[in-house]
Design a protein around this motif. Sequence first.
Motif, PDB file in Angstrom:
ATOM      1  N   THR A  81       0.464 -11.087  -2.341  1.00  0.00           N
ATOM      2  CA  THR A  81       1.660 -10.507  -1.615  1.00  0.00           C
ATOM      3  C   THR A  81       2.806 -10.432  -2.805  1.00  0.00           C
ATOM      4  O   THR A  81       3.779 -10.392  -1.735  1.00  0.00           O
ATOM      5  CB  THR A  81       2.248 -11.739  -0.504  1.00  0.00           C
ATOM      6  OG1 THR A  81       1.880 -12.654  -1.448  1.00  0.00           O
ATOM      7  CG2 THR A  81       1.784 -11.833   0.540  1.00  0.00           C
ATOM      8  N   LYS A  83       4.573  -7.797  -5.237  1.00  0.00           N
ATOM      9  CA  LYS A  83       4.835  -6.721  -5.412  1.00  0.00           C
ATOM     10  C   LYS A  83       4.836  -6.740  -8.143  1.00  0.00           C
ATOM     11  O   LYS A  83       4.340  -5.861  -8.709  1.00  0.00           O
ATOM     12  CB  LYS A  83       5.663  -5.970  -5.713  1.00  0.00           C
ATOM     13  CG  LYS A  83       5.640  -5.886  -4.035  1.00  0.00           C
ATOM     14  CD  LYS A  83       6.822  -4.851  -3.276  1.00  0.00           C
ATOM     15  CE  LYS A  83       6.613  -4.722  -2.037  1.00  0.00           C
ATOM     16  NZ  LYS A  83       7.597  -3.724  -1.172  1.00  0.00           N
ATOM     17  N   GLU A  84       5.780  -7.202  -7.693  1.00  0.00           N
ATOM     18  CA  GLU A  84       5.843  -7.647  -9.470  1.00  0.00           C
ATOM     19  C   GLU A  84       5.373  -8.970  -9.961  1.00  0.00           C
ATOM     20  O   GLU A  84       5.860  -9.839  -9.692  1.00  0.00           O
ATOM     21  CB  GLU A  84       7.515  -7.438  -9.843  1.00  0.00           C
ATOM     22  CG  GLU A  84       7.924  -5.677  -9.325  1.00  0.00           C
ATOM     23  CD  GLU A  84       9.522  -5.497 -10.098  1.00  0.00           C
ATOM     24  OE1 GLU A  84       9.208  -4.343 -10.831  1.00  0.00           O
ATOM     25  OE2 GLU A  84      10.156  -6.567  -9.354  1.00  0.00           O
ATOM     26  N   ALA A 209       4.542  -4.098 -12.631  1.00  0.00           N
ATOM     27  CA  ALA A 209       4.215  -4.211 -11.472  1.00  0.00           C
ATOM     28  C   ALA A 209       2.616  -3.556 -10.544  1.00  0.00           C
ATOM     29  O   ALA A 209       2.306  -3.283  -9.951  1.00  0.00           O
ATOM     30  CB  ALA A 209       5.550  -2.951 -11.420  1.00  0.00           C
ATOM     31  N   SER A 210       1.638  -4.485 -12.235  1.00  0.00           N
ATOM     32  CA  SER A 210      -0.166  -3.649 -11.742  1.00  0.00           C
ATOM     33  C   SER A 210      -0.445  -4.936 -12.416  1.00  0.00           C
ATOM     34  O   SER A 210      -0.253  -4.749 -13.840  1.00  0.00           O
ATOM     35  CB  SER A 210       0.066  -3.056 -11.792  1.00  0.00           C
ATOM     36  OG  SER A 210       0.093  -1.870 -13.063  1.00  0.00           O
TER      37      SER A 210
END
Length: 358
Positions: A81, A83-84, A209-210
């Motif tokens: 959940t 994102k960053e 972010a990934s």
Amino acid sequence: MQRFKVPSSSEDLVYDVTLDPNSCTCPDYRHRQRDCKHIFAVQQRPDLFVQDGEFLESEKVQLGPTPLPMLAKPYTGWPRTVKELAVEEKFDGLRMMARVHKNGNVDVWSRTGKTDGTVKRQFSSAMREELRKLPPCVLDGEIAEREGRSTSAGATRLGSRLKFMVFDVVEVMGKAVVNQPMSQRRKWLEQLLTLCSDPVLPTMQYVVASQQEMDAVVENIWDNGGEGVIVNPLGAKYSPGKRTDAYMKIKALESAALTVVGFCESKGEIMQRGPAAITVLKDDDGNYTVVKTLDNNTCNELSELFVDECWEERKIAGKWVRYNTAHQYVGRKLRIEFHERTPDRSYRHGRWDRWEDE
């Protein structure tokens, strides 16, 4: 209209200051109806004071005089959940909390809440002088080398090379901020530490972010000799004394196959794991180290394989170890994982991996 919280310099009070139009709840302003020192302070450095409305109602939390630090748990993968993530270097040193009082006094305590003389000596006078520049707050950080790795958690002999690397703030201007997201706490921390200089420094933080972006940051930290990394979701709260997904760690591990030379019992007061609780090892260069035997089942199995009592004693990693060499597995190769080799060639944070012949 802007509202701020400003602490009294003489009493345990916090005044409400408003700008445009100006007002303050202190006795001086109420009596004179003129700008007071609290209004002047906010006008000069508004970044040092907490704006009213930035705190949630849930922030009415009492942390006590020495709140315990949040503890790290192993990173097991990107949270679904989230994102960053914020990624920063994990320093191998002494975890330390510091409280700055309104009068400039600084209290420090360890990750276990200790405030004894040993803890106080580890926090240098130069660190205290820098923290006295701050308004009241509670900081979480690590005493470590800034350049290179600290090879001993008690490496106070490094003197001026040691820094207080600060990575979180849990209280600002007398208010707990543990329920605020990490991104907001980080904003306040960076504002606070603009007032400080060496040896009190903020950690370098990277927002990714990934998983691919995070892997690149982690690889760069390890290539530069970092001990590991800390990973935080930007929306995570601070949980004193607990291990949660809000504070995760990744450590670089090396591997080596060493020869078993004996076993000894643990000295734990809570759990006794038998005469084979600790495995004593030697590498091909004659360096000795010890690791905890894998688990209770392995301890029990090894305890049945002693053939006699033949004791040796030697100093390993600065401590005297007495171990029994009369065991069927003496001479067998055991693979261990460890974080680094120390200057005395011992294996830092070694742990049992597997038998080399299995």
